[in-house]
Design a protein around this motif. Structure first.
Motif, mmCIF file in Angstrom:
data_model
loop_
_atom_site.group_PDB
_atom_site.id
_atom_site.type_symbol
_atom_site.label_atom_id
_atom_site.label_comp_id
_atom_site.label_asym_id
_atom_site.label_seq_id
_atom_site.Cartn_x
_atom_site.Cartn_y
_atom_site.Cartn_z
ATOM 1 N N VAL A 8 0.806 -1.307 0.127
ATOM 2 C CA VAL A 8 -0.279 -0.345 0.181
ATOM 3 C C VAL A 8 1.336 1.082 -0.200
ATOM 4 O O VAL A 8 0.426 2.078 -0.628
ATOM 5 N N GLU A 9 2.007 0.922 0.862
ATOM 6 C CA GLU A 9 2.672 2.263 1.022
ATOM 7 C C GLU A 9 3.896 2.232 -0.487
ATOM 8 O O GLU A 9 3.773 3.616 -1.042
ATOM 9 N N LYS A 10 4.118 1.496 -1.264
ATOM 10 C CA LYS A 10 4.479 2.021 -2.761
ATOM 11 C C LYS A 10 3.202 2.300 -3.714
ATOM 12 O O LYS A 10 3.888 2.933 -4.717
ATOM 13 N N GLU A 11 2.524 1.566 -3.261
ATOM 14 C CA GLU A 11 1.546 2.401 -3.774
ATOM 15 C C GLU A 11 1.185 3.657 -3.927
ATOM 16 O O GLU A 11 0.969 4.775 -5.267
ATOM 17 N N LEU A 12 0.804 4.250 -2.865
ATOM 18 C CA LEU A 12 0.911 5.879 -2.500
ATOM 19 C C LEU A 12 1.929 6.563 -3.072
ATOM 20 O O LEU A 12 1.697 7.879 -3.518
ATOM 21 N N LEU A 13 3.367 6.095 -2.910
ATOM 22 C CA LEU A 13 4.501 6.806 -3.918
ATOM 23 C C LEU A 13 4.610 6.439 -5.171
ATOM 24 O O LEU A 13 4.618 7.592 -5.215
ATOM 25 N N ASN A 14 3.367 5.669 -5.760
ATOM 26 C CA ASN A 14 3.330 5.617 -7.298
ATOM 27 C C ASN A 14 3.358 6.914 -7.250
ATOM 28 O O ASN A 14 3.155 7.344 -8.575
ATOM 29 N N ARG A 15 1.612 7.349 -6.205
ATOM 30 C CA ARG A 15 0.238 7.668 -7.712
ATOM 31 C C ARG A 15 1.145 9.117 -6.559
ATOM 32 O O ARG A 15 0.571 10.394 -7.455
ATOM 33 N N LEU A 16 1.937 10.083 -5.753
ATOM 34 C CA LEU A 16 2.632 10.666 -5.427
ATOM 35 C C LEU A 16 3.399 11.329 -6.816
ATOM 36 O O LEU A 16 3.755 12.031 -6.955
ATOM 37 N N ASP A 60 -4.491 12.022 -0.085
ATOM 38 C CA ASP A 60 -4.662 12.282 1.310
ATOM 39 C C ASP A 60 -6.166 11.082 1.957
ATOM 40 O O ASP A 60 -5.544 11.363 2.851
ATOM 41 N N ASP A 61 -6.824 10.807 1.571
ATOM 42 C CA ASP A 61 -7.836 9.331 1.604
ATOM 43 C C ASP A 61 -6.805 9.022 1.428
ATOM 44 O O ASP A 61 -6.626 8.042 2.895
ATOM 45 N N ARG A 62 -5.692 8.051 1.112
ATOM 46 C CA ARG A 62 -4.724 7.414 1.290
ATOM 47 C C ARG A 62 -3.844 7.459 1.783
ATOM 48 O O ARG A 62 -3.599 6.169 3.096
ATOM 49 N N CYS A 63 -3.582 8.255 2.752
ATOM 50 C CA CYS A 63 -2.812 8.471 3.379
ATOM 51 C C CYS A 63 -3.063 8.100 4.766
ATOM 52 O O CYS A 63 -3.243 7.517 5.731
ATOM 53 N N LEU A 64 -4.683 9.597 5.001
ATOM 54 C CA LEU A 64 -5.255 8.713 6.451
ATOM 55 C C LEU A 64 -6.198 7.800 6.522
ATOM 56 O O LEU A 64 -5.776 6.670 7.706
ATOM 57 N N LYS A 65 -5.877 6.784 4.824
ATOM 58 C CA LYS A 65 -6.236 5.425 5.405
ATOM 59 C C LYS A 65 -5.335 4.071 5.884
ATOM 60 O O LYS A 65 -5.038 3.566 6.793
ATOM 61 N N ALA A 83 4.357 12.135 2.868
ATOM 62 C CA ALA A 83 3.514 12.438 1.707
ATOM 63 C C ALA A 83 2.030 13.011 1.749
ATOM 64 O O ALA A 83 1.799 13.839 1.097
ATOM 65 N N ILE A 84 1.907 13.751 2.894
ATOM 66 C CA ILE A 84 0.915 14.428 3.052
ATOM 67 C C ILE A 84 1.628 15.960 2.842
ATOM 68 O O ILE A 84 0.551 16.462 1.825
ATOM 69 N N LEU B 77 -8.098 10.948 14.550
ATOM 70 C CA LEU B 77 -6.765 11.063 13.099
ATOM 71 C C LEU B 77 -7.130 12.320 12.254
ATOM 72 O O LEU B 77 -6.317 12.802 11.969
ATOM 73 N N ARG B 78 -8.111 12.700 12.480
ATOM 74 C CA ARG B 78 -8.482 13.731 11.557
ATOM 75 C C ARG B 78 -8.265 14.732 12.202
ATOM 76 O O ARG B 78 -7.916 15.392 11.099
ATOM 77 N N PHE B 79 -8.496 15.057 13.266
ATOM 78 C CA PHE B 79 -7.721 16.164 13.725
ATOM 79 C C PHE B 79 -6.362 16.240 13.785
ATOM 80 O O PHE B 79 -5.738 17.777 13.590
ATOM 81 N N ILE B 80 -5.563 15.014 14.244
ATOM 82 C CA ILE B 80 -4.072 14.833 13.593
ATOM 83 C C ILE B 80 -3.310 15.712 11.798
ATOM 84 O O ILE B 80 -3.232 16.764 12.108
ATOM 85 N N MET B 81 -4.889 15.051 11.006
ATOM 86 C CA MET B 81 -4.432 14.956 9.541
ATOM 87 C C MET B 81 -3.991 16.442 9.298
ATOM 88 O O MET B 81 -3.539 17.513 8.367
ATOM 89 N N ALA B 82 -5.687 17.893 9.748
ATOM 90 C CA ALA B 82 -5.878 19.149 9.782
ATOM 91 C C ALA B 82 -4.979 19.566 10.218
ATOM 92 O O ALA B 82 -4.076 20.479 9.932
#
Lengths: 219, 219
Positions: A8-16, A60-65, A83-84, B77-82
């Protein structure tokens, strides 16, 4: 049911990186349109913007998940923090490319300035190189490359300062150039901001790799 | 040995609000120096910058530790992201206040323009209100207040557009005003960027409260 963290981390990097390549292309197209006085590349900038905006939300959604499901620690956590922040810098770089493109479109509707674009194409090449290298430093976790990006920011500031001086002199010597020279001043400022954001990306890479915050010369 | 999550989270919020109050003060001082043609407020802007930069580093570190030690979920978690993103926006707001202050210092060394500052003070009041309300919406988790901040950004863009037009006309009608009018154009752009960052803060608050991303008109 959780997928493997590394995957999942690799995927995040690729999208970034994909988002970064779109932003790079937007800068290239905006400056190409300005230099060649061509509308076609400028239109493509606008087309890329929507993709970048969608990626901004998606990442952002990927990072949160990733944070919620995998509760990563240490280096993995620093990668997600990076990444965020890189996500936000890339979106702003794309925004600046749109600004360049909009300012260029106005310039295209007017006769070219005799003194042409001064050092603005050089500023753009420098900023694009900084962005490219900051993303390469992310992939390779290469602190030296990231440091070299940070080091180039002063050169960009100097180039912008000299563009400002030249353009102000031009306006003062010939008032028919005012609107166009102002357009170029705004473009120089846009490019300088892109270099600033690339510097932020490089600083985030250094923090990610070393766990050390070098921003604001804290080192 | 971990301290209670709510306590650490509260502390993070308080530090973020303190940083926000410093940034608000910096805008106020920079514009006060410009309007009253006084150097003293401009010097105080520079003094605040170092504090903001230190808080920028401190807050990212607090967020990282919160994520690492408490592994928060859902709303926390959303608070920390924010908080991570708001931290970055507040630092950039402070940067823009420094830019305003530097541009104002140059203007102070020259005779005032006859047409004075046009709608720039009004732009500053609007941006300061947006920043204040975005931070209030964070404290109160008030989505309506956050939405009202987002809604005010268009007005700021319009004010900037009209300032640009007026200042360009001024430069064209009297070339002795070029440098000063350009200084004001840059200040108008700085203020517009502050409003953009306040809008980002408000969007982050909406996401934090609702878990819904409204950026790029995604709603």
């Amino acid at each position: 049911m959780h997928r493997h963290f590394e995957e999942v981390e690799k995927e995040l990097l690729n999208r970034l990186l994909y988002m970064g390549s779109l932003a790079e292309e937007m800068i290239h197209l905006a400056v190409e349109g300005l230099e060649k006085r061509a509308e076609e590349p400028l239109k493509k900038v606008a087309a890329n913007e929507e993709q970048v905006n969608n990626l901004h939300i998606e990442l952002d959604d990927r990072c949160l998940k990733l944070l919620a499901l995998h509760q990563p620690a240490a280096g993995d956590l620093r990668f997600i923090m990076a990444a965020i922040k890189i996500n936000s810098d890339l979106e702003r770089i794309a925004d600046q490319a749109v600004n360049i493109s909009e300012n260029a479109a106005v310039l295209l509707s007017q006769p070219p300035l005799q003194r042409k674009l001064l050092n603005i194409p050089r500023m753009a090449v420098l900023a694009q190189g900084m962005l490219k290298d900051s993303l390469d430093s992310l992939v390779k976790k290469d602190v030296n490359l990231a440091r070299s990006v940070v080091g180039r920011d002063d050169e960009e500031d100097k180039l912008k300062g000299s563009a400002f001086t030249d353009l102000m002199e031009l306006m003062q010597s010939d008032s028919s150039t005012i609107q166009r020279a102002l357009g170029l001043i705004l473009i120089a400022r846009n490019i300088e901001r892109i270099a600033d954001h690339a510097t932020n990306v490089a600083e985030d890479v250094i923090f990610m790799v070393l766990g050390k915050d070098i921003r604001h010369h804290a080192q």
